[in-house]
Design an enzyme around this catalytic site. Structure first.
Site, PDB file in Angstrom:
ATOM      1  N   SER A 410       0.819  -1.216   0.000  1.00  0.00           N
ATOM      2  CA  SER A 410       0.000   0.000   0.000  1.00  0.00           C
ATOM      3  C   SER A 410       0.851   1.264   0.000  1.00  0.00           C
ATOM      4  O   SER A 410       0.340   2.358  -0.225  1.00  0.00           O
ATOM      5  CB  SER A 410      -0.932   0.009   1.218  1.00  0.00           C
ATOM      6  OG  SER A 410      -0.184  -0.156   2.406  1.00  0.00           O
ATOM      7  N   HIS A 431      -2.791  -2.938  -5.615  1.00  0.00           N
ATOM      8  CA  HIS A 431      -3.140  -2.489  -4.266  1.00  0.00           C
ATOM      9  C   HIS A 431      -4.643  -2.613  -4.053  1.00  0.00           C
ATOM     10  O   HIS A 431      -5.414  -1.781  -4.502  1.00  0.00           O
ATOM     11  CB  HIS A 431      -2.669  -1.038  -4.059  1.00  0.00           C
ATOM     12  CG  HIS A 431      -3.042  -0.482  -2.725  1.00  0.00           C
ATOM     13  ND1 HIS A 431      -3.275   0.857  -2.515  1.00  0.00           N
ATOM     14  CD2 HIS A 431      -3.258  -1.088  -1.517  1.00  0.00           C
ATOM     15  CE1 HIS A 431      -3.601   1.052  -1.253  1.00  0.00           C
ATOM     16  NE2 HIS A 431      -3.602  -0.104  -0.627  1.00  0.00           N
ATOM     17  N   GLU A 443      -5.911  -0.149  -7.097  1.00  0.00           N
ATOM     18  CA  GLU A 443      -4.838   0.687  -7.657  1.00  0.00           C
ATOM     19  C   GLU A 443      -3.849  -0.244  -8.353  1.00  0.00           C
ATOM     20  O   GLU A 443      -3.244  -1.108  -7.707  1.00  0.00           O
ATOM     21  CB  GLU A 443      -4.110   1.460  -6.548  1.00  0.00           C
ATOM     22  CG  GLU A 443      -4.716   2.793  -6.193  1.00  0.00           C
ATOM     23  CD  GLU A 443      -3.879   3.578  -5.178  1.00  0.00           C
ATOM     24  OE1 GLU A 443      -3.812   4.805  -5.297  1.00  0.00           O
ATOM     25  OE2 GLU A 443      -3.309   2.966  -4.258  1.00  0.00           O
ATOM     26  N   ASN A 481      -3.036   6.555  -0.571  1.00  0.00           N
ATOM     27  CA  ASN A 481      -2.399   6.671   0.743  1.00  0.00           C
ATOM     28  C   ASN A 481      -1.450   7.858   0.826  1.00  0.00           C
ATOM     29  O   ASN A 481      -1.198   8.379   1.908  1.00  0.00           O
ATOM     30  CB  ASN A 481      -1.677   5.369   1.104  1.00  0.00           C
ATOM     31  CG  ASN A 481      -2.666   4.307   1.551  1.00  0.00           C
ATOM     32  OD1 ASN A 481      -3.778   4.624   1.971  1.00  0.00           O
ATOM     33  ND2 ASN A 481      -2.285   3.046   1.435  1.00  0.00           N
TER      34      ASN A 481
END
Length: 702
Positions: A410, A431, A443, A481
């Site tokens: 991540s 991800h 992702e 993130n």
């Protein structure tokens, strides 16, 4: 004569077929074609009835959304429906496939409707921030009943024809018999005197729609419709079908439709509709790029994330081998997957047979050699670079040539992970978001050496497992993130400056997110953020105030919901956060230690200081080419982080309020907050440039 609609005269019946690929959108050419062919059929003395059907696999997907931007759109759809409803010969809609939005409105304006039992129809306009604007809110209640119509229009959910007896005059069980049974039905209509039955003439039984029906519906809708503009207007339009004559009801529907069309929520929802589709179009490959077959998948790690990822593939009928080095961990992981499936079966979402079929696709192993024939392997182990490299080194030795090696990291550098193998061109980041079997976002992280066919294969594979894929580049945290970092950082800093966790969370909840940053942190586990900070201490060392209260909480074992205390307190077995005076006191102590003055902070400042740096980070991401377009960031934030779809995502929200407002606020906080502001509130060059030019993020092209 328009070719979007073709007519065939079969004896005494004119059959009009819509044929406008891919979905028979009711574009101008279709609307013109329907009117021309109906008028021609009415002029033909041999023709006793008119059938409207489709040459495609579906009846009609509804309005042509590309026409929303304007132009010469006459005849408008309500004009077409007037022609149909006022035809002097019976018009019968034969729905050979799904009918949505304007497609269903066409059918409702016909005098009779025929379809097959499992066919689905619906009025999904609410999902675009609008309501059915061609009589759907007035005709459906007259045929389906007010309660059913209300539910379909406000939810936007499709319904099976078998549950809509009042709408359809004939529902055929076997779709292959539809045309023959429909034509027999048409001949019966003709034999019975070719009656024209206008939907508008149907009287609504007002006793079936008392005021309390609408009051109860509004009450039940409060939570899920929070922040949306269109659902309340949908209710008002259906109310008009009960309280007003048909023609006046149509006028009211039109007024409410225009209110919706002019709303910022509709602009946001329509932006998001196109953004989701645009995410699939990337420049890293083309039609000639080959893809690799994904017939068998390996998953490293049978924990919560690995199990969730495995379920996606089993749900799609793809066999999975799950690897854990300890048998106990493997058994526990497989048992948890079974429990998840069993829970779905209890709720009626799966049959027991489907549970067994999916479990049969899942095998476990404690040996890397079991992965020798997989086409794709996804690593879902502890988020630590040394651990990831060890796993990829092992995979490099056992996986066959051409296997795709993917990391579910991540935050970590996929280029560094790829470099630990002899085949970096086969390495990619996938991800998944937790819970991986529920969250729609994926992702897809392309590293420097990832080959085009690997990227294309993974983007297409995402569709097979029912994910929305967004292609991103490599940087810390990728898009989602990386942007959540300033969001969490500012929440933590605002607490030091005097805001309470519950005040901050309420501002963000009221803005439209499902929960605020402190509730989210407690739910996820405060230790997760702590470990990320531990790995990045050199990047945050210049700010001694960085998340200091969170760090103290973790060191005291207060890691959130799972430990019963975090930023909030929790009662056993209850997820409801309870404000904790100790945390507020802790923030006061830390503020005093750091020389930070505490004060009353307005809700507006909280909103701007949490949301605007997130947008600013998005601008940096765009500038660096980590995301190809601003709409990709919006898709990630709506599907991955619960950003309200009625705001369209953070970049669309910024475009809506104006980039100058965001830029000016960033400058203001940079200057007001002294050294802290200088560290964290410097506007991105792209934000400055676009704000000064009066442009939007949507205007930016790489």
């Amino acid at each position: 004569m328009s070719q979007a609609v073709v007519a065939e005269v079969q004896g005494n019946v004119a059959v009009l077929y819509m044929q406008s690929p891919p979905v028979n959108a009711l574009s101008k050419s279709v609307r013109v074609g329907l009117i021309e062919n109906i008028n021609q059929a009415l002029d033909n003395a041999e023709v006793k009835a008119i059938v409207i059907s489709s040459k495609l696999a579906l009846f009609s997907g509804g309005a042509d959304i590309s026409e929303f931007s304007g132009g010469n759109l006459e005849p408008h759809l309500p004009t077409v429906l007037d022609v149909i409803e006022n035809a002097t010969k019976p018009v019968i809609a034969v729905l050979n496939g799904p009918a949505f939005g304007g497609g269903l409105e066409v059918a409702l304006s016909c005098h009779y409707r025929v379809t097959f039992a499992s066919n689905k129809v619906g009025l999904p306009e609410v999902n675009l921030g609008i309501l059915p604007g061609a009589g759907g809110t007035q005709r459906l209640p007259r045929l389906a009943g007010v309660a059913k119509a209300l539910d379909m229009i406000v939810s936007g959910r499709p319904e099976k024809a078998s549950k809509l007896a009042g709408v359809f005059d004939l529902v055929v069980e076997d779709p292959t018999n539809l045309l023959s049974e429909a034509m027999a039905f048409v001949q019966k209509v003709i034999a019975d005197g070719a009656q024209v039955r206008k939907t508008s003439d149907v009287a609504i039984d007002k006793s079936s729609a008392p005021d309390e029906l609408f009051a109860q519906y509004r009450q039940g809708l409060k939570k899920q419709a929070r922040g949306f503009f269109a659902p309340e207007r949908c209710i008002q339009a259906v109310e008009a079908s009960v309280s007003l004559p048909f023609e006046q009801g149509l006028v009211r529907e039109g007024e409410l439709f225009m209110e919706c069309m002019g709303s910022k929520e509709a602009r946001a929802q329509q932006h998001f509709f196109f953004a989701e589709r645009a995410a699939a179009h990337v420049s890293d490959y083309d039609k000639s790029t080959p893809t690799r077959d994904i017939k068998k998948v390996g998953i490293i790690g049978a924990g919560t994330m690995g199990g969730g990822i495995a379920m996606n593939f089993a749900n799609a009928g793809i066999p999975v081998i799950m690897l854990e080095l300890k048998q106990e961990a493997l058994d526990k992981g497989l048992a948890l997957i079974r429990k998840n499936y069993e829970n779905s079966a209890k709720k009626g979402k799966l049959t027991q047979q489907a549970v067994e079929e999916r479990m049969a696709l899942l095998q476990g192993s404690t040996e890397y050699a079991a992965l020798s024939d997989v086409d794709l392997v996804i690593e879902a182990v502890f988020e630590k670079m040394s651990v990831k490299k060890e796993v990829f080194g092992a995979l490099d030795k056992v996986c066959k040539k051409g296997a795709i090696l993917a990391s579910n990291t991540s935050t970590l550098d996929v280029n560094e992970i790829a470099a630990s193998t002899s085949r970096p061109e086969d390495v990619i980041g996938l991800h998944f978001f937790s819970p991986a079997n529920v969250m729609k976002l994926l992702e897809v992280v392309k590293a420097e050496k990832t080959s085009a066919d690997v990227i294309k294969t993974c983007m297409q594979m995402a569709k097979k497992i029912n994910k929305v894929a967004v292609l991103v580049g490599v940087c810390f945290g990728f898009v989602g993130n990386r942007m959540i970092e300033p969001y969490g950082r500012e929440a933590a800093r605002l607490m030091l400056e005097g805001a309470t966790p519950q005040q901050i969370d309420k501002v963000i909840y009221d803005f439209g997110l499902p929960m605020g940053p402190f509730t989210m942190g407690d739910m996820a586990g405060l230790d997760i953020g702590f470990y990320v900070r531990e790995s990045r201490r050199e990047f945050i060392a210049h700010d001694p105030s960085y998340c200091v209260v969170s760090d103290r909480l973790v060191k005291q074992g207060r890691v959130g919901l799972k430990s019963g205390r975090g930023a909030y307190m929790y009662e056993p077995g209850n997820r409801m956060p309870i404000p904790d005076p100790e945390v507020v006191e802790m923030a006061k102590e830390e503020a005093a230690r750091l020389g930070i003055a505490q004060r009353d902070i307005s809700d507006q400042e909280i909103l701007e200081r949490i949301i605007f740096p997130l947008i600013n980070e998005g601008a940096l991401i765009l500038e660096e080419g980590i995301a190809a377009k601003s709409s990709d960031i919006d898709v990630i934030y709506v599907y991955g982080y619960g950003f309200p779809v009625y705001r369209g995502g953070p970049m669309q929200y910024a475009d809506e309020i104006g980039l100058k407002k965001v830029y000016d606020a960033m400058c203001k906080y940079r200057d007001e907050l002294g050294e802290y502001g200088g560290h964290w509130f410097e506007p991105a060059p792209l934000l400055k440039q676009l704000a000064e030019q009066g442009k939007r993020f949507a205007d930016f092209k790489q």
